[in-house]
Design a protein around this motif. Structure first.
Motif, PDB file in Angstrom:
ATOM      1  N   ALA A 170       0.749  -1.031   0.061  1.00 59.68           N
ATOM      2  CA  ALA A 170       0.026  -0.269  -0.052  1.00 59.68           C
ATOM      3  C   ALA A 170       1.038   1.118   0.054  1.00 59.68           C
ATOM      4  O   ALA A 170       0.690   2.080  -1.016  1.00 59.68           O
ATOM      5  N   LEU A 171       2.062   1.448   0.878  1.00 62.11           N
ATOM      6  CA  LEU A 171       2.526   2.787   1.246  1.00 62.11           C
ATOM      7  C   LEU A 171       4.116   2.399   0.091  1.00 62.11           C
ATOM      8  O   LEU A 171       3.896   3.512  -1.109  1.00 62.11           O
ATOM      9  N   ALA A 172       3.891   1.492  -1.005  1.00 59.56           N
ATOM     10  CA  ALA A 172       4.639   1.212  -2.536  1.00 59.56           C
ATOM     11  C   ALA A 172       4.335   1.986  -3.348  1.00 59.56           C
ATOM     12  O   ALA A 172       4.986   3.044  -4.406  1.00 59.56           O
ATOM     13  N   ARG A 173       3.011   1.093  -2.957  1.00 59.84           N
ATOM     14  CA  ARG A 173       1.689   2.808  -4.615  1.00 59.84           C
ATOM     15  C   ARG A 173       1.174   3.582  -4.230  1.00 59.84           C
ATOM     16  O   ARG A 173       1.309   4.390  -4.999  1.00 59.84           O
ATOM     17  N   LYS A 174       1.592   4.341  -3.045  1.00 58.34           N
ATOM     18  CA  LYS A 174       1.742   5.903  -2.458  1.00 58.34           C
ATOM     19  C   LYS A 174       2.434   6.519  -3.246  1.00 58.34           C
ATOM     20  O   LYS A 174       2.379   7.977  -4.009  1.00 58.34           O
ATOM     21  N   ARG A 175       3.512   5.901  -3.051  1.00 55.64           N
ATOM     22  CA  ARG A 175       4.936   6.438  -3.574  1.00 55.64           C
ATOM     23  C   ARG A 175       4.993   6.502  -4.663  1.00 55.64           C
ATOM     24  O   ARG A 175       5.661   8.129  -5.542  1.00 55.64           O
ATOM     25  N   ALA A 176       4.311   5.569  -5.625  1.00 54.62           N
ATOM     26  CA  ALA A 176       4.444   5.192  -6.398  1.00 54.62           C
ATOM     27  C   ALA A 176       4.053   6.601  -7.072  1.00 54.62           C
ATOM     28  O   ALA A 176       4.488   6.678  -8.867  1.00 54.62           O
ATOM     29  N   GLU A 177       2.507   6.658  -6.914  1.00 58.87           N
ATOM     30  CA  GLU A 177       1.738   7.820  -7.405  1.00 58.87           C
ATOM     31  C   GLU A 177       3.034   9.228  -7.934  1.00 58.87           C
ATOM     32  O   GLU A 177       2.724  10.214  -8.249  1.00 58.87           O
ATOM     33  N   TYR A 178       3.894   9.457  -7.169  1.00 58.06           N
ATOM     34  CA  TYR A 178       4.846  10.538  -7.345  1.00 58.06           C
ATOM     35  C   TYR A 178       5.374  10.313  -8.551  1.00 58.06           C
ATOM     36  O   TYR A 178       6.576  11.164  -8.931  1.00 58.06           O
ATOM     37  N   ASN A 179       5.819   9.194  -8.853  1.00 59.13           N
ATOM     38  CA  ASN A 179       7.085   8.858 -10.199  1.00 59.13           C
ATOM     39  C   ASN A 179       6.448  10.234 -11.228  1.00 59.13           C
ATOM     40  O   ASN A 179       7.244  10.407 -11.967  1.00 59.13           O
ATOM     41  N   GLY A 180       5.701  10.029 -11.914  1.00 56.84           N
ATOM     42  CA  GLY A 180       5.618  11.189 -13.645  1.00 56.84           C
ATOM     43  C   GLY A 180       6.431  12.643 -13.124  1.00 56.84           C
ATOM     44  O   GLY A 180       6.794  13.108 -13.415  1.00 56.84           O
ATOM     45  N   VAL A 181       5.694  13.342 -11.301  1.00 52.44           N
ATOM     46  CA  VAL A 181       6.211  14.691 -11.236  1.00 52.44           C
ATOM     47  C   VAL A 181       7.767  14.641 -10.528  1.00 52.44           C
ATOM     48  O   VAL A 181       8.559  15.278 -10.754  1.00 52.44           O
ATOM     49  N   LYS A 182       7.828  13.347 -10.367  1.00 53.26           N
ATOM     50  CA  LYS A 182       9.563  13.189  -9.884  1.00 53.26           C
ATOM     51  C   LYS A 182      10.582  12.531 -11.330  1.00 53.26           C
ATOM     52  O   LYS A 182      11.946  13.490 -11.489  1.00 53.26           O
ATOM     53  N   GLN A 183       9.377  12.205 -12.106  1.00 49.77           N
ATOM     54  CA  GLN A 183      10.434  12.213 -13.081  1.00 49.77           C
ATOM     55  C   GLN A 183      10.508  14.070 -14.413  1.00 49.77           C
ATOM     56  O   GLN A 183      11.673  14.283 -14.380  1.00 49.77           O
ATOM     57  N   ALA A 184       9.620  14.643 -14.552  1.00 48.57           N
ATOM     58  CA  ALA A 184      10.017  15.390 -14.550  1.00 48.57           C
ATOM     59  C   ALA A 184      10.571  17.038 -13.948  1.00 48.57           C
ATOM     60  O   ALA A 184      11.457  17.155 -14.845  1.00 48.57           O
ATOM     61  N   LEU A 185      10.588  16.566 -12.295  1.00 49.46           N
ATOM     62  CA  LEU A 185      11.309  18.016 -11.642  1.00 49.46           C
ATOM     63  C   LEU A 185      12.912  17.124 -12.069  1.00 49.46           C
ATOM     64  O   LEU A 185      13.728  17.766 -12.450  1.00 49.46           O
TER      65      LEU A 185
END
Length: 185
Positions: free
Chosen positions: A127-142
């Motif tokens: 569950a926590l891994a899924r929550k953290r993965a939701e940031y992947n798109g913005v992290k990649q852009a940053l």
């Protein structure tokens, strides 16, 4: 009102968060090591194999002698077919400080075993891994824009931009910030 049952806790949305928090706390001393070639342990005791591997790969910077491990095993997925990625090892350290030292060291050094680059990660609940993965798109852009960021526990993004620090509790907030402030640069 009587005592709560496990079903009551899990059916309550806040109860799920509580259960997830307990699960992540129980994994605090665990480390997930990815990319150890399948079968490289050759029937050896996994705890001894990983302890020796850590001394060999991480070296005396962190471990002058094999670390004390409670257990070590491959993840419970089915054994992959040839050519597929190996299952990660889940390792439970007896001492949290040793786990932290290995994780911290691996962030700044390349770790190789039998020619394969190893990756070290904290062991998180799904569950926590899924929550953290939701940031992947913005992290990649940053990352593409060269903006410094880090992911804080449990799932908060901290961004340093134009000498200011911004903290986001949701990927939507972070994405909005990116569109409004960073994408314009």
């Amino acid at each position: 009102m009587g005592p709560l049952s496990a079903t009551d806790i899990i059916s309550d949305p806040h109860g799920r968060d509580h259960v997830d928090d307990i699960e992540n706390r129980s994994r605090r001393s665990n480390l997930r090591i990815v990319n150890i070639p399948e079968g490289s342990e050759n029937g050896k005791d996994p705890v001894k194999f990983i302890a020796e591997l850590l001394v060999e790969c991480v070296g005396p910077d962190v471990f002058t002698e094999p670390p004390e491990l409670e257990r070590a095993h491959r993840s419970l997925a089915t054994k992959p077919k040839d050519g597929k990625p190996a299952r990660p090892f889940v390792v439970r350290f007896l001492r949290f400080q040793q786990r932290e030292a290995a994780l911290r060291w691996s962030r700044n050094h390349e770790v190789k075993f039998q020619g394969s680059p190893l990756r070290f990660y904290p062991d998180l609940s799904s569950a926590l891994a899924r929550k953290r993965a939701e940031y992947n798109g913005v992290k990649q852009a940053l990352y593409k824009k060269g903006v410094r960021f880090r992911l804080m526990h449990p799932a908060r993004l901290v961004v340093t931009f134009e000498a200011q620090t911004f903290t986001f509790d949701s990927p939507e907030e972070a994405q909005e910030f990116y569109k409004r402030r960073v994408a314009k640069e």
